[in-house]
Motif scaffolding. Structure first.
Motif, PDB file in Angstrom:
ATOM      1  N   GLY A 298       2.453  -4.784  -5.076  1.00  0.00           N
ATOM      2  CA  GLY A 298       1.339  -4.587  -4.393  1.00  0.00           C
ATOM      3  C   GLY A 298       0.577  -3.348  -4.860  1.00  0.00           C
ATOM      4  O   GLY A 298      -0.555  -3.420  -5.096  1.00  0.00           O
ATOM      5  N   THR A 299       1.312  -2.550  -5.078  1.00  0.00           N
ATOM      6  CA  THR A 299       0.878  -1.163  -5.539  1.00  0.00           C
ATOM      7  C   THR A 299       0.507  -1.395  -7.089  1.00  0.00           C
ATOM      8  O   THR A 299      -0.593  -1.005  -7.291  1.00  0.00           O
ATOM      9  CB  THR A 299       1.954  -0.133  -5.594  1.00  0.00           C
ATOM     10  OG1 THR A 299       2.511  -0.066  -4.205  1.00  0.00           O
ATOM     11  CG2 THR A 299       1.602   1.338  -6.254  1.00  0.00           C
ATOM     12  N   LEU A 300       1.260  -2.188  -7.881  1.00  0.00           N
ATOM     13  CA  LEU A 300       0.704  -2.353  -9.305  1.00  0.00           C
ATOM     14  C   LEU A 300      -0.518  -3.040  -9.305  1.00  0.00           C
ATOM     15  O   LEU A 300      -1.404  -2.739 -10.104  1.00  0.00           O
ATOM     16  CB  LEU A 300       1.783  -2.933 -10.079  1.00  0.00           C
ATOM     17  CG  LEU A 300       3.198  -2.226 -10.349  1.00  0.00           C
ATOM     18  CD1 LEU A 300       4.313  -3.070 -10.671  1.00  0.00           C
ATOM     19  CD2 LEU A 300       2.669  -1.103 -11.181  1.00  0.00           C
ATOM     20  N   ILE A 301      -0.766  -4.125  -8.265  1.00  0.00           N
ATOM     21  CA  ILE A 301      -1.917  -4.836  -8.375  1.00  0.00           C
ATOM     22  C   ILE A 301      -3.093  -3.937  -7.869  1.00  0.00           C
ATOM     23  O   ILE A 301      -4.220  -4.108  -8.462  1.00  0.00           O
ATOM     24  CB  ILE A 301      -1.836  -6.162  -7.472  1.00  0.00           C
ATOM     25  CG1 ILE A 301      -0.748  -7.099  -8.039  1.00  0.00           C
ATOM     26  CG2 ILE A 301      -3.143  -6.604  -7.095  1.00  0.00           C
ATOM     27  CD1 ILE A 301      -0.282  -8.133  -7.062  1.00  0.00           C
ATOM     28  N   ALA A 302      -2.784  -3.164  -7.081  1.00  0.00           N
ATOM     29  CA  ALA A 302      -3.892  -2.141  -6.625  1.00  0.00           C
ATOM     30  C   ALA A 302      -4.419  -1.238  -7.678  1.00  0.00           C
ATOM     31  O   ALA A 302      -5.411  -0.908  -8.016  1.00  0.00           O
ATOM     32  CB  ALA A 302      -3.338  -1.274  -5.544  1.00  0.00           C
TER      33      ALA A 302
END
Length: 146
Positions: free
Chosen positions: A60-64
């Protein structure tokens, strides 16, 4: 078919010593970018959790980061082409982080539009030049990489 937005970087042999030094100095910009991601996304401290939950959090953090960087790249390109204004990575991420909740809460109401976000970046994210120092973007243009 090659992407028209990418530019092929010449072989290192085509650069003289000064150009190699300038190109190497850009390496520090990559390290700074990872440091900013780590601090802005709170990746320095991870609570103890199950592996699956950690993977979800990490993805999720990498997508953000991907979505944010894609937007910032477009915003920096827009202001560079329109008014020759350079946007600071750190300042822009701080602006986006402070307005992210508002953007998500009011997205359906269209109270915060992308154009207003671009104006916020122009106002609060402008990179200040140090006297006599070239920015990373200046070096990319000088070395004919951007």
């Amino acid at each position: 078919m090659p992407n028209p937005r990418t530019k092929e970087i010449p072989h290192l042999e085509s650069f003289d010593g000064q150009q190699v030094y300038e190109l190497y100095s850009l390496r520090w910009q990559i390290e700074l970018l990872f440091k900013v991601w780590k601090s802005v996304c709170d990746l320095a401290k991870v609570k103890k959790m199950k592996k699956e939950r950690f993977e979800c959090h990490l993805y999720g953090t990498l997508i953000a980061i991907l979505v944010t960087q894609t937007f910032l790249f477009q915003a920096r390109t827009y202001w560079q082409q329109k008014e020759e204004i350079q946007i600071s990575e750190r300042k822009a991420l701080d602006v986006l982080q402070s307005y992210w909740q508002q953007l998500l809460l009011h997205l359906s109401k269209e109270e915060i539009s992308l154009s207003s976000l671009l104006l916020l970046l122009r106002k609060h994210g402008r990179k200040h030049r140090r006297k006599g120092k070239e920015t990373a973007f200046d070096l990319l243009i000088k070395l004919d990489i951007y």
